[in-house]
Design a protein around this motif. Sequence first.
Motif, PDB file in Angstrom:
ATOM      1  N   ASP A   7      57.396  95.308  31.736  1.00 25.07           N
ATOM      2  CA  ASP A   7      58.475  96.029  31.278  1.00 25.07           C
ATOM      3  C   ASP A   7      58.585  96.183  29.514  1.00 25.07           C
ATOM      4  O   ASP A   7      59.610  96.010  28.843  1.00 25.07           O
ATOM      5  N   GLY A   8      57.467  95.995  29.064  1.00 30.09           N
ATOM      6  CA  GLY A   8      57.382  96.052  27.428  1.00 30.09           C
ATOM      7  C   GLY A   8      57.568  94.931  26.639  1.00 30.09           C
ATOM      8  O   GLY A   8      57.723  94.688  25.585  1.00 30.09           O
ATOM      9  N   SER A   9      57.170  93.589  27.481  1.00 32.24           N
ATOM     10  CA  SER A   9      56.844  92.273  26.889  1.00 32.24           C
ATOM     11  C   SER A   9      55.956  91.529  27.391  1.00 32.24           C
ATOM     12  O   SER A   9      55.603  91.572  28.535  1.00 32.24           O
ATOM     13  N   HIS A  10      55.383  90.795  26.318  1.00 32.68           N
ATOM     14  CA  HIS A  10      54.083  90.079  26.631  1.00 32.68           C
ATOM     15  C   HIS A  10      54.615  88.887  27.516  1.00 32.68           C
ATOM     16  O   HIS A  10      55.597  88.231  27.137  1.00 32.68           O
ATOM     17  N   THR A  11      53.926  88.308  28.296  1.00 31.45           N
ATOM     18  CA  THR A  11      54.301  87.114  29.164  1.00 31.45           C
ATOM     19  C   THR A  11      53.350  86.135  28.917  1.00 31.45           C
ATOM     20  O   THR A  11      52.086  86.207  28.617  1.00 31.45           O
ATOM     21  N   VAL A  12      53.734  84.781  29.431  1.00 33.53           N
ATOM     22  CA  VAL A  12      52.938  83.785  29.642  1.00 33.53           C
ATOM     23  C   VAL A  12      51.750  84.145  30.602  1.00 33.53           C
ATOM     24  O   VAL A  12      52.248  84.528  31.663  1.00 33.53           O
TER      25      VAL A  12
END
Length: 554
Positions: free
Chosen positions: A248-253
């Motif tokens: 949803d538009g955010s980089h994750t671990v």
Amino acid sequence: MAYSMSPTTLLMMLLSLLLGGVLPEDPYLYFTWNVSYGTIAPLGVPQQAILINGEFPGPNINSTTNNNVIVSVFNNLDEPLLFTWNGIQNRKFTWQDGVAGTNCPILPGKNFTYHFQVKDQIGSFVYFPSLGMQKAAGAFGGLRVNSRLLIPVPYDDPADDYTLLIGDWYTKSHKILEKTLDAGKPIGRPAGVLINGHSGKDASGNDDPPLFFMEAGKTYHYRICNVGLKVTLNFRMQSHSMLLVEMDGSHTVQNRYDSLDVHIGQCLSVLVTADQTPGDYYVAASSRFTKYSISATGIIRYNGSNTPPSKDVPPAPEGWSWSFNQWRSFRWNLTASAARPNPQGSYHYGSINITRTIKLVSSTAKVDGKRRYALNAVSHEDTATPLKLAEYFGIAGKVFQYDIIGDEPPQDTSTIKIAPNVLNMTFRTFVEVVFENPERTTQAYHIDGYAFFPVGMGHGSWTPESRSLYNNMDAVSRHTIQVYQRSWSAVLMTFDNAGMWNLRSELWERRYLGQQLYFTIQSPERSLRDESNIPDNALLCGDVVGLPKPPPYV
């Protein structure tokens, strides 16, 4: 004659442009969409669909951070039409949101041009028609926002970038579904599941042609979005693990998963390495949290393969606790250099003082013998004059009332009132929104114009003591959150994006029957710093037709 410029001279020119406020304009992308009916049969049953330029699903929009996206829509249907851009924040520009509370519809035979900027965003999103049950007929597609070259992403460039649109599907037309709901009846279970418009099998039970191709040893980017109406889907790739990199538009671990639950309205991005024996492999999308089982498959083929896929497709997991535990494993990548959601500095959201708590409880009841869905016992009803236009032209009191629900649900939610539901929010306040689901159906909620921090979930009812369970460090900023059956979910957000913004159930039957509301956020300064003026091509309808245009923001 060639002319060279010294580095010092070039630097001085750039400084002069910056100090003078002159900057190159961000690039423009142009699209022309002819929207029409057409006949398709993805589940073997011919049915009427809504096509864009003759395509089902619709064309992908491939953009880059800060691009201006121009979409000229020609409505060749026999009914009004609007498109919404799920997850695109439209900073300061609610006029492009494309829902009934902000925009007049594009009438049959007419044209309207959307102009929105994917400002300070990256990631995987979708678009779809927002009126009625038109989403059930198609006209949806992927909307990709790539990071600018100057801003690195936290992984190497993939060999290719693929979009997978998964979702449940009905073989009845959207008009029949609308009539069913208007008559007070449920639309029932979907007929099946589609992946990029296909079930994976032809009428004889043979596999469809491959969806995508991979070269052995290379890594590929897959963007998986649930564009369905009703059902959470579990997605998995046969014999391949998935490295989650964005949602949803955010980089994750970056954790590895064998399968991922994708709730309605959500998008997940994964990296998949072609590290298996060359051949064909299934991808599968299967229903979750339902008494029935529906699924679809597709094939990913290694280049040059003539080896059919194994029939041993791993099953989807069972139970909601598995999904809940997977959600707990998602973490925001705080070290990634990329466009981040506003407000700037909100990476330390856990230390910001909460100024208001809004608890929204879903309910179902009959009004005049017909089923309605509600939030805090109010079932939203769209108005002939879009809410934002009524507010902008100074006639809000003629069209709707503010704050007809409170920040706490009433003791009795069994009696439902039907009315436009608009909550007035103070500009730039930091707010806690709690979604409580006392029902047996897993739900999902989306807020237009914003990204929020889903900090907590739990079983039963939310209480202030539930805050002790919050993740106040690295919850993944996103725009759609699930609420499990008989459970709650809590999000934190700053209302810093002026405009009229839709909060809705992403289960489209529930939204159609009222499970939505609008947040209005007005800047006290009426300044262009906070909100843009109404565009010159804005469509006018209802009670604002013929009214003088208000003084512009300055």
